[in-house]
Design a protein around this motif. Structure first.
Motif, PDB file in Angstrom:
ATOM      1  N   THR A  78       0.884  -1.159   0.080  1.00  0.00           N
ATOM      2  CA  THR A  78       0.112   0.216  -0.146  1.00  0.00           C
ATOM      3  C   THR A  78       0.805   1.051   0.027  1.00  0.00           C
ATOM      4  O   THR A  78       1.609   1.464   0.807  1.00  0.00           O
ATOM      5  N   ASP A  79       0.350   2.117  -0.852  1.00  0.00           N
ATOM      6  CA  ASP A  79       1.310   3.461  -0.676  1.00  0.00           C
ATOM      7  C   ASP A  79       0.290   4.555  -0.025  1.00  0.00           C
ATOM      8  O   ASP A  79       0.877   5.498   0.448  1.00  0.00           O
ATOM      9  N   VAL A  80      -1.068   4.567  -0.604  1.00  0.00           N
ATOM     10  CA  VAL A  80      -1.793   5.309   0.299  1.00  0.00           C
ATOM     11  C   VAL A  80      -3.232   4.589   0.757  1.00  0.00           C
ATOM     12  O   VAL A  80      -3.789   3.533  -0.107  1.00  0.00           O
ATOM     13  N   ALA A  81      -3.521   4.995   2.036  1.00  0.00           N
ATOM     14  CA  ALA A  81      -4.601   4.150   2.393  1.00  0.00           C
ATOM     15  C   ALA A  81      -5.895   5.315   2.625  1.00  0.00           C
ATOM     16  O   ALA A  81      -5.496   6.338   3.311  1.00  0.00           O
ATOM     17  N   ILE A  82      -7.140   5.041   2.253  1.00  0.00           N
ATOM     18  CA  ILE A  82      -8.265   5.958   2.440  1.00  0.00           C
ATOM     19  C   ILE A  82      -9.157   5.155   3.340  1.00  0.00           C
ATOM     20  O   ILE A  82      -9.428   4.090   3.028  1.00  0.00           O
TER      21      ILE A  82
ATOM     22  N   SER B  90       8.037   5.864   6.331  1.00  0.00           N
ATOM     23  CA  SER B  90       7.572   6.857   6.987  1.00  0.00           C
ATOM     24  C   SER B  90       6.012   7.033   6.770  1.00  0.00           C
ATOM     25  O   SER B  90       5.475   6.606   5.642  1.00  0.00           O
ATOM     26  N   ILE B  91       5.277   7.638   7.777  1.00  0.00           N
ATOM     27  CA  ILE B  91       3.900   7.580   7.694  1.00  0.00           C
ATOM     28  C   ILE B  91       3.367   9.104   7.811  1.00  0.00           C
ATOM     29  O   ILE B  91       3.661   9.661   8.783  1.00  0.00           O
ATOM     30  N   GLU B  92       2.663   9.338   6.819  1.00  0.00           N
ATOM     31  CA  GLU B  92       1.938  10.558   6.956  1.00  0.00           C
ATOM     32  C   GLU B  92       0.352  10.414   7.013  1.00  0.00           C
ATOM     33  O   GLU B  92      -0.124   9.997   6.001  1.00  0.00           O
ATOM     34  N   GLN B  93      -0.241  11.248   8.064  1.00  0.00           N
ATOM     35  CA  GLN B  93      -1.737  10.820   8.047  1.00  0.00           C
ATOM     36  C   GLN B  93      -2.532  12.269   7.897  1.00  0.00           C
ATOM     37  O   GLN B  93      -2.095  13.190   8.586  1.00  0.00           O
ATOM     38  N   ARG B  94      -3.445  12.355   7.280  1.00  0.00           N
ATOM     39  CA  ARG B  94      -4.562  13.410   7.213  1.00  0.00           C
ATOM     40  C   ARG B  94      -5.744  13.063   7.874  1.00  0.00           C
ATOM     41  O   ARG B  94      -6.520  11.868   7.201  1.00  0.00           O
ATOM     42  N   MET B  95      -6.573  13.729   8.692  1.00  0.00           N
ATOM     43  CA  MET B  95      -7.684  13.273   9.175  1.00  0.00           C
ATOM     44  C   MET B  95      -8.434  14.724   9.360  1.00  0.00           C
ATOM     45  O   MET B  95      -8.329  15.534   9.552  1.00  0.00           O
TER      46      MET B  95
ATOM     47  N   SER C  93     -15.293  13.921  -3.264  1.00  0.00           N
ATOM     48  CA  SER C  93     -14.750  15.332  -3.296  1.00  0.00           C
ATOM     49  C   SER C  93     -14.363  15.684  -1.985  1.00  0.00           C
ATOM     50  O   SER C  93     -13.220  16.458  -1.904  1.00  0.00           O
ATOM     51  N   GLN C  94     -14.953  15.681  -1.087  1.00  0.00           N
ATOM     52  CA  GLN C  94     -14.622  16.022   0.138  1.00  0.00           C
ATOM     53  C   GLN C  94     -13.391  15.578   0.988  1.00  0.00           C
ATOM     54  O   GLN C  94     -12.565  16.149   1.392  1.00  0.00           O
TER      55      GLN C  94
ATOM     56  N   LEU D 132      -9.008  16.761   2.586  1.00  0.00           N
ATOM     57  CA  LEU D 132      -7.970  15.730   3.400  1.00  0.00           C
ATOM     58  C   LEU D 132      -6.629  15.832   2.707  1.00  0.00           C
ATOM     59  O   LEU D 132      -5.508  16.077   3.284  1.00  0.00           O
ATOM     60  N   ALA D 133      -6.753  15.434   1.372  1.00  0.00           N
ATOM     61  CA  ALA D 133      -5.308  15.250   0.775  1.00  0.00           C
ATOM     62  C   ALA D 133      -5.009  17.036   0.515  1.00  0.00           C
ATOM     63  O   ALA D 133      -3.351  16.902   0.505  1.00  0.00           O
ATOM     64  N   CYS D 134      -5.566  17.846   0.270  1.00  0.00           N
ATOM     65  CA  CYS D 134      -5.239  19.337   0.169  1.00  0.00           C
ATOM     66  C   CYS D 134      -4.048  19.338  -0.868  1.00  0.00           C
ATOM     67  O   CYS D 134      -3.231  20.044  -0.708  1.00  0.00           O
TER      68      CYS D 134
END
Length: 617
Positions: free
Chosen positions: A106-110, A126-131, A205-206, A211-213
């Motif tokens: 996995t590269d990106v988890a939604i 490394s891990i970067e999370q947006r929530m 879309s939201q 989140l990804a911005c």
């Protein structure tokens, strides 16, 4: 049969669901379960965990003495950790562990949950999370709310999507805004299939924009969480929007249990000395001393949980301590009235103000002194122009032969629309219209708070000039539509719902948050015995807290000033007005035409403009 080696158990207590995963020592899932708790967290935990223990005990050689290494996670997991004396792990860590162990490519988890949404980027270790933070737009609870508009549930929405042909733009940032977009589509006969697909697209879309911005979502993308597991059409909207090839899509089995599984994978298998291999720690053992327990021991802990007293929702002071307090309050505000005159006796020029609001249309007709001759206020049902045409035709029929409309001014969301469709003479920015009306009633006004159906405005004035304007942006939590929708969900009118609040003994503290979060808090309060009156009063407090501390961002209520006017249809609710006075510590001015102030200000501006034309400098 499962050997006597300890089993790993992960419990994920989310905002709307309880999940459990039981793994053997190799990490293979022996049992999993997922159930909505509907704010009754304790009972659901007991039910879900008991079912799991029954299933596991039937597989185990050791029966009730089978050792378990248990770990809990989720937004409600910390409390459960204390109740059951088991270790807690942060859900971000648990989720990341599950992804790394089960789907390492996995590269990106939604991940979408009941009230939360996350995007996690995995890059070079490394891990970067947006929530999401204060808004639950685009989550499972949001989907549930939108499904109710189409008289179905989330699964029904998913089935409708299969036959969609058109996507309409729908807001997902706020549930109240989204409902306003959806209702006109329903009224205009749009296909339910297309509306359903549009709702799912709004969620996509939201999530991506909010989140990804702007950070790209590339590579192998995993879709996790209940909504993306059970709603394959929602997943397809993500895949289509992100233009993912089939080989880049990861939809793992049991993705709804991924965080619970991560919690289980994080549980220890090496009991610290001197804990015995058969893991017979008693239910009262400290989580710090040992994370291990037996099946029979966990059953005993559940019995204690089932009977435990628990209060999560705090309470606030009552709005009125006695009927005398209410009488004095109403007497004071009963004096704050606009001058009125009889339309049938009017002569000469009169002046019309129109306010096309987010959910309502208002109109006021005044004479040359500012006295109200006629007014109108109604919900526009998505067609403000049609409503305005009908209303104005009725007004013209009522005008005496000796009266003529000398000038008209429109304001609000539909300011330009009314000018074009109704040939209104001029338009005015709504903040100016509202200020003109407030200053007419209370000359030298310093602070104006207007709360409407979906918006709220705060104006600060000094020496007759507006010095700052603040508005709610992407969230309509605490606006009139939220109160009205909640009242309707209880089968009550907003008037009856507001009346209940006046003598609530223990109003619930719902904070100043997104409407989705508030709904969950309300459900929890109901489980704890809160009455409709307590909830109504609590919502009144929340409206004001949201306006003052979330939108205006006051640090101290002394910043408000002394000369304060409140207006907008929401302030016709005495409980909301009382909450403002209690929180601010001020006696404020609420005109009896609080819901008409935009239109009244527009009418006054029409009078001003006509006077300036007749008497040029």
């Amino acid at each position: 049969m499962v050997s006597g080696a300890p089993l790993r158990v992960g419990i994920d207590v989310g905002s709307t669901t309880v999940k459990i995963a039981v793994l053997d020592e190799s990490g293979a899932m022996l049992y999993g379960d997922y159930e909505r708790h509907r704010a009754d967290i304790r009972s659901t935990i007991v039910t879900v965990v008991t079912r799991a223990l029954d299933a596991v005990e039937a597989l185990c050689e050791a029966g009730g003495a089978q050792g378990l290494s248990v770990m809990v996670t989720g937004s409600g997991g910390l409390s459960v950790s204390h109740w059951l004396s088991i270790p807690f792990i942060q859900e971000v860590v648990a989720g990341a562990e599950s992804v790394k162990r089960q789907i390492p490519r996995t590269d990106v988890a939604i991940e979408l949950g009941g009230e939360d949404a996350k995007i996690t980027y995995f890059s070079r270790g490394s891990i970067e999370q947006r929530m999401n933070g204060t808004c639950a737009g685009g989550t499972g609870a949001f989907i549930d709310q939108m499904a109710a508009l189409l008289e179905t549930d989330a699964a029904g929405l998913n089935e409708l999507c299969r036959n969609a042909t058109t996507i309409y733009p729908i807001a997902a940032r706020c549930g109240v805004f989204a409902k306003t977009d959806i209702q006109p589509l329903i009224n205009e006969g749009a296909r339910r299939e297309d509306i359903a697909a549009s709702i799912f697209q709004a969620v996509v879309s939201q999530t991506i924009s909010g989140l990804a911005c702007g950070k790209p979502i590339r590579g192998n993308v995993a879709f996790l969480g209940g909504p993306l597991h059970f709603l394959d059409q929602l997943r397809e909207r993500f895949i289509t929007t992100l233009k993912l090839p089939p080989e880049a899509v990861i939809a793992p089995e049991n993705s709804q249990l991924f965080v619970a599984a991560g919690s289980a994978l994080s549980a220890r298998l090496d009991p610290p000395s001197p804990s015995p291999p058969d893991c017979t720690a008693m239910p009262g053992a400290s989580a710090a001393e040992s994370p291990f327990i037996t099946i029979s021991g966990l059953r005993e802990s559940l019995k204690a949980l089932e009977g435990a007293e628990m209060t999560e929702v705090q309470r606030l002071p009552p709005l009125f301590k006695s009927s005398e307090d209410l009488d004095a309050f109403r007497a004071r505000h009963g004096e704050q009235k606009a001058a009125r005159a009889n339309l049938d006796e009017a002569k000469g020029p009169v002046f019309l103000g129109l306010d096309a609001g987010s959910t309502t249309t208002k109109a006021v007709l005044i004479d040359g002194t500012g006295a109200i001759l006629w007014d109108f206020y109604a919900v526009n049902a998505g067609n403000p122009v049609d409503l305005a045409v009908r209303v104005l035709k009725d007004l013209y029929r009522r005008l005496p032969p000796s009266v003529y409309i000398a000038r008209s001014v429109s304001t609000g969301y539909g300011e330009a629309l009314f000018q074009a469709a109704l040939n209104v003479d001029a338009g005015e920015v709504e903040t100016i219209a509202h200020y003109r009306a407030a200053d007419f009633f209370l000359p030298g006004v310093e602070f104006l708070l207007d709360i409407g159906g979906q918006d709220m405005k705060c104006l600060r004035m000094k020496d007759g000039a507006i010095t700052s304007i603040q508005l709610n942006e992407a969230c309509s939590a605490g606006c009139g539509s939220f109160l009205e929708n909640f009242a309707r969900s209880l089968g009550m009118s907003i008037q009856d719902f507001a009346q209940k609040a006046l003598f609530a003994e223990r109003p619930v503290d719902l904070g100043s948050r997104c409407t989705v979060f508030m709904n969950s808090r309300v459900k929890q309060a109901q489980k704890e015995g809160a009455t409709v009156a307590d909830i109504s009063a609590g919502l009144s407090y929340s409206v004001i807290k949201n306006a003052l501390f979330k939108v205006i961002k006051l640090r101290n209520t002394s910043e408000i000033g002394a000369r304060v006017v409140v207006q907008g249809g929401t302030f016709n609710n005495d409980s909301v007005l009382r909450a403002f006075e209690l929180i601010s510590g001020l006696n404020v001015y609420r005109p009896d035409v609080a819901g008409l102030m935009g239109a009244y200000g527009a009418a006054l501006i029409a009078l001003d403009q006509a006077s300036a034309t007749q008497n040029p400098l």
